[in-house]
Design an enzyme around this catalytic site. Structure first.
Site, PDB file in Angstrom:
ATOM      1  N   TYR A   2       6.871 -10.130   6.757  1.00 24.68           N
ATOM      2  CA  TYR A   2       6.790  -8.685   6.938  1.00 24.68           C
ATOM      3  C   TYR A   2       7.465  -8.283   8.241  1.00 24.68           C
ATOM      4  O   TYR A   2       7.473  -9.031   9.222  1.00 24.68           O
ATOM      5  CB  TYR A   2       5.329  -8.222   6.978  1.00 24.68           C
ATOM      6  CG  TYR A   2       4.689  -8.092   5.621  1.00 24.68           C
ATOM      7  CD1 TYR A   2       4.691  -6.870   4.938  1.00 24.68           C
ATOM      8  CD2 TYR A   2       4.079  -9.177   5.012  1.00 24.68           C
ATOM      9  CE1 TYR A   2       4.102  -6.745   3.691  1.00 24.68           C
ATOM     10  CE2 TYR A   2       3.489  -9.068   3.760  1.00 24.68           C
ATOM     11  CZ  TYR A   2       3.503  -7.847   3.114  1.00 24.68           C
ATOM     12  OH  TYR A   2       2.927  -7.724   1.869  1.00 24.68           O
ATOM     13  N   ASP A  32       0.823  -1.212   0.000  1.00 20.89           N
ATOM     14  CA  ASP A  32       0.000   0.000   0.000  1.00 20.89           C
ATOM     15  C   ASP A  32       0.855   1.259   0.000  1.00 20.89           C
ATOM     16  O   ASP A  32       2.076   1.204   0.167  1.00 20.89           O
ATOM     17  CB  ASP A  32      -0.911   0.016   1.234  1.00 20.89           C
ATOM     18  CG  ASP A  32      -2.022  -1.016   1.154  1.00 20.89           C
ATOM     19  OD1 ASP A  32      -2.393  -1.404   0.031  1.00 20.89           O
ATOM     20  OD2 ASP A  32      -2.517  -1.431   2.226  1.00 20.89           O
TER      21      ASP A  32
END
Length: 257
Positions: free
Chosen positions: A111, A52
């Site tokens: 992540y 994003d």
């Protein structure tokens, strides 16, 4: 036509995300523009994950088909020359088989989320961490995180705009490291799964921050998960602390021969 895998690092701050957009800068757009400098008619690239706006990457992976059978080192050097001055770097390129797909061949994505507890602003890490000022209890956050490990319906922890066909995912790891920093403390959240839902990591970290701050009990994470209701989630944290750290494949395409 030769296919190449690219390992890509980027600072997501100036971009509207990975995915190509008509009116806004994107990481995909920057890499594809660099590729056009080498081959104007290339067909575009596919990536392991679509980060994003504001989200960074240490090891994004993409693949591209090119007419020329480039030496991988020369390809990465040429792309980096065309990418300047964008905060995007091709760390490595590798020749792969035509059945390799950056997204569909991936076995696991990991992540990293960096959370800085400090009253003073983050100067050197501005845009690279999420800063909060309230102290956090790392053991409480670790206790809350345990409820999320394994296979669950993560409806609570995904965006209402998530396009995934199912909210069921298997979260293989959440670990939280605590380390002192000048005038503060940094917490590093490490998460691993085959794939993630939209906003899943930021929703989880934002919720665990509330546990660490004492606003939630660790067991409240279990209650929120079982609610299967987006409204039961804690706050979604800011994107600038999030990094796509690595993507794992059956065989590492970048492993030296």
């Amino acid at each position: 036509m030769p296919r190449f895998a690219l390992k890509i690092e980027y600072d997501g701050a100036p971009f509207a995300g990975w995915q190509r957009q008509r009116e806004q800068p994107s990481v995909q757009g920057a890499v594809e523009a660099a590729l056009r400098g080498l081959q104007p008619d290339h067909a575009g690239i596919a990536a392991a994950g679509r980060t994003d706006a504001g989200v960074h990457a240490l090891g994004q992976v993409a693949h591209v088909d090119l007419a020329r059978d480039w030496d991988p080192f020369r390809l990465s050097e040429a792309l980096n020359a065309h990418l300047r001055p964008a905060p995007v770097a091709v760390l490595a390129a590798a020749r792969v088989g035509e059945d390799f797909h950056a997204r569909f061949s991936a076995l696991e994505r990991s992540y990293l989320f960096r959370l800085l507890v400090r009253r003073a602003p983050a100067t050197h890490d501005a845009g690279l961490v999420w800063r909060v000022m309230n102290p956090l209890d790392v053991e409480a956050m670790r206790e809350g995180a345990k409820y999320l490990i394994g296979k669950h319906d993560f409806t609570t922890f995904r965006s209402t705009m998530c396009q995934a066909a199912s909210p069921v995912k298997t979260l293989d790891e959440i670990t939280i490291e605590e380390s002192p920093r000048d005038a503060g403390t940094e917490f590093r959240f490490h998460l691993r799964a085959r794939s993630f839902l939209h906003n899943q990591v930021r929703s989880i970290v934002g919720t665990l921050e509330r546990v660490g701050a004492g606003a939630w009990d660790p067991a409240d994470v279990k209650t929120a998960l079982e609610a299967r209701d987006r409204a039961a989630c804690g706050p979604v944290c800011a994107p600038q602390g999030l990094y796509l750290r690595a993507v794992r494949y059956p065989e590492d395409p970048f492993k030296p021969a």
